[in-house]
Design a protein around this motif. Structure first.
Motif, short mmCIF file in Angstrom:
data_model
loop_
_atom_site.label_atom_id
_atom_site.label_comp_id
_atom_site.label_asym_id
_atom_site.label_seq_id
_atom_site.Cartn_x
_atom_site.Cartn_y
_atom_site.Cartn_z
N ILE A 65 0.84 -1.20 0.00
CA ILE A 65 0.00 0.00 0.00
C ILE A 65 0.88 1.25 0.00
O ILE A 65 0.67 2.18 -0.79
CB ILE A 65 -0.97 0.00 1.20
CG1 ILE A 65 -2.05 -1.08 1.00
CG2 ILE A 65 -1.62 1.38 1.38
CD1 ILE A 65 -2.90 -1.33 2.24
N LEU A 66 1.88 1.27 0.86
CA LEU A 66 2.77 2.43 0.94
C LEU A 66 3.53 2.62 -0.37
O LEU A 66 3.69 3.75 -0.84
CB LEU A 66 3.73 2.29 2.12
CG LEU A 66 3.06 2.33 3.50
CD1 LEU A 66 4.06 1.99 4.59
CD2 LEU A 66 2.41 3.68 3.75
N ARG A 67 3.98 1.54 -0.97
CA ARG A 67 4.68 1.63 -2.27
C ARG A 67 3.74 2.15 -3.35
O ARG A 67 4.12 3.01 -4.15
CB ARG A 67 5.26 0.27 -2.66
CG ARG A 67 6.15 0.38 -3.89
CD ARG A 67 6.79 -0.93 -4.23
NE ARG A 67 6.02 -1.48 -5.35
CZ ARG A 67 5.85 -2.75 -5.60
NH1 ARG A 67 6.36 -3.66 -4.81
NH2 ARG A 67 5.17 -3.13 -6.64
N ALA A 68 2.51 1.64 -3.37
CA ALA A 68 1.53 2.08 -4.37
C ALA A 68 1.23 3.57 -4.22
O ALA A 68 1.07 4.28 -5.22
CB ALA A 68 0.25 1.25 -4.27
N LEU A 69 1.14 4.05 -2.98
CA LEU A 69 0.89 5.47 -2.76
C LEU A 69 2.02 6.33 -3.33
O LEU A 69 1.78 7.35 -3.97
CB LEU A 69 0.69 5.76 -1.27
CG LEU A 69 -0.57 5.19 -0.62
CD1 LEU A 69 -0.55 5.43 0.88
CD2 LEU A 69 -1.82 5.76 -1.27
N THR A 70 3.26 5.88 -3.11
CA THR A 70 4.41 6.62 -3.63
C THR A 70 4.43 6.58 -5.15
O THR A 70 4.77 7.58 -5.81
CB THR A 70 5.71 6.05 -3.05
OG1 THR A 70 5.66 6.18 -1.62
CG2 THR A 70 6.93 6.79 -3.57
N GLU A 71 4.06 5.46 -5.74
CA GLU A 71 4.02 5.34 -7.19
C GLU A 71 2.87 6.17 -7.78
O GLU A 71 3.01 6.75 -8.86
CB GLU A 71 3.90 3.88 -7.61
CG GLU A 71 5.17 3.09 -7.35
CD GLU A 71 5.02 1.60 -7.63
OE1 GLU A 71 3.93 1.15 -8.08
OE2 GLU A 71 5.99 0.86 -7.39
N LEU A 72 1.75 6.20 -7.08
CA LEU A 72 0.59 6.96 -7.55
C LEU A 72 0.86 8.45 -7.59
O LEU A 72 0.53 9.15 -8.56
CB LEU A 72 -0.62 6.67 -6.65
CG LEU A 72 -1.92 7.37 -6.99
CD1 LEU A 72 -2.46 6.88 -8.34
CD2 LEU A 72 -2.96 7.10 -5.89
N VAL A 73 1.48 8.96 -6.51
CA VAL A 73 1.80 10.39 -6.41
C VAL A 73 3.26 10.52 -5.97
O VAL A 73 3.55 10.61 -4.78
CB VAL A 73 0.85 11.10 -5.41
CG1 VAL A 73 1.16 12.60 -5.37
CG2 VAL A 73 -0.61 10.88 -5.77
N PRO A 74 4.17 10.51 -6.93
CA PRO A 74 5.60 10.59 -6.59
C PRO A 74 5.94 11.92 -5.90
O PRO A 74 5.47 12.98 -6.33
CB PRO A 74 6.30 10.50 -7.94
CG PRO A 74 5.30 9.97 -8.90
CD PRO A 74 3.95 10.38 -8.37
N PRO A 75 6.73 11.87 -4.83
CA PRO A 75 7.04 13.09 -4.10
C PRO A 75 7.89 14.08 -4.89
O PRO A 75 7.83 15.28 -4.64
CB PRO A 75 7.79 12.59 -2.86
CG PRO A 75 8.16 11.19 -3.13
CD PRO A 75 7.26 10.67 -4.21
N ASP A 76 8.65 13.61 -5.85
CA ASP A 76 9.60 14.46 -6.57
C ASP A 76 9.14 14.82 -7.98
O ASP A 76 9.96 15.00 -8.87
CB ASP A 76 10.96 13.77 -6.62
CG ASP A 76 10.88 12.39 -7.27
OD1 ASP A 76 9.77 11.93 -7.60
OD2 ASP A 76 11.94 11.77 -7.43
#
Length: 141
Positions: A65-76
């Motif tokens: 879930i945490l990985r998918a969130l980062t992939e969905l909305v990349p911080p950079d």
């Protein structure tokens, strides 16, 4: 049975930028304290960079879930808000996920599926203090 409203503020801390914090037991405790037998329980975070979900407490899934969130909305990704606070991804994800979940209360207990736990989703940690407001409403003793 009279109509009751019970509210409890829970406080949690996070240790990572993005983190799932299982708050199920504390929410269930608040429902039990409320005296509400039949009604609803709302779990709400008053933060613009946190959210609430219900899902399985399995470490692989939590990591996914945490990985998918980062992939969905990349911080950079060059978000405009990052020029101010460098946390646009946290705001965007909180907007998508939402600040609350509502659960039934029956027989004085929180109703949830076998594999559903309640999680505070930290999106901009670590944070010393994250509030979670649990409001239980319904017919009670």
């Amino acid at each position: 049975m009279p109509f009751k409203v019970y509210q409890k503020i829970l406080t949690f801390s996070s240790t990572k930028r993005k983190e799932l914090i299982d708050i199920t037991r504390e929410v269930e405790r608040a429902v039990a304290e409320s005296g509400v037998e039949e009604g609803t329980c709302m779990v709400f975070v008053p933060h613009a960079t946190a959210a609430v979900i219900a899902n399985e407490h399995e470490h692989g899934l939590m990591s996914d879930i945490l990985r998918a969130l980062t992939e969905l909305v990349p911080p950079d990704k060059g978000w405009e808000h990052n020029k101010i606070d460098d946390n646009a991804d946290a705001h965007i994800l909180a907007s998508i996920i939402g600040p609350s979940r509502c659960f039934p209360v029956s027989g004085g207990r929180l109703v949830r599926g076998t594999w559903q736990n309640v999680f505070l989703v930290e999106l901009d940690g670590p944070r010393h203090s994250r509030k979670v407001i649990v409001t239980v409403m319904g017919e009670g003793k």
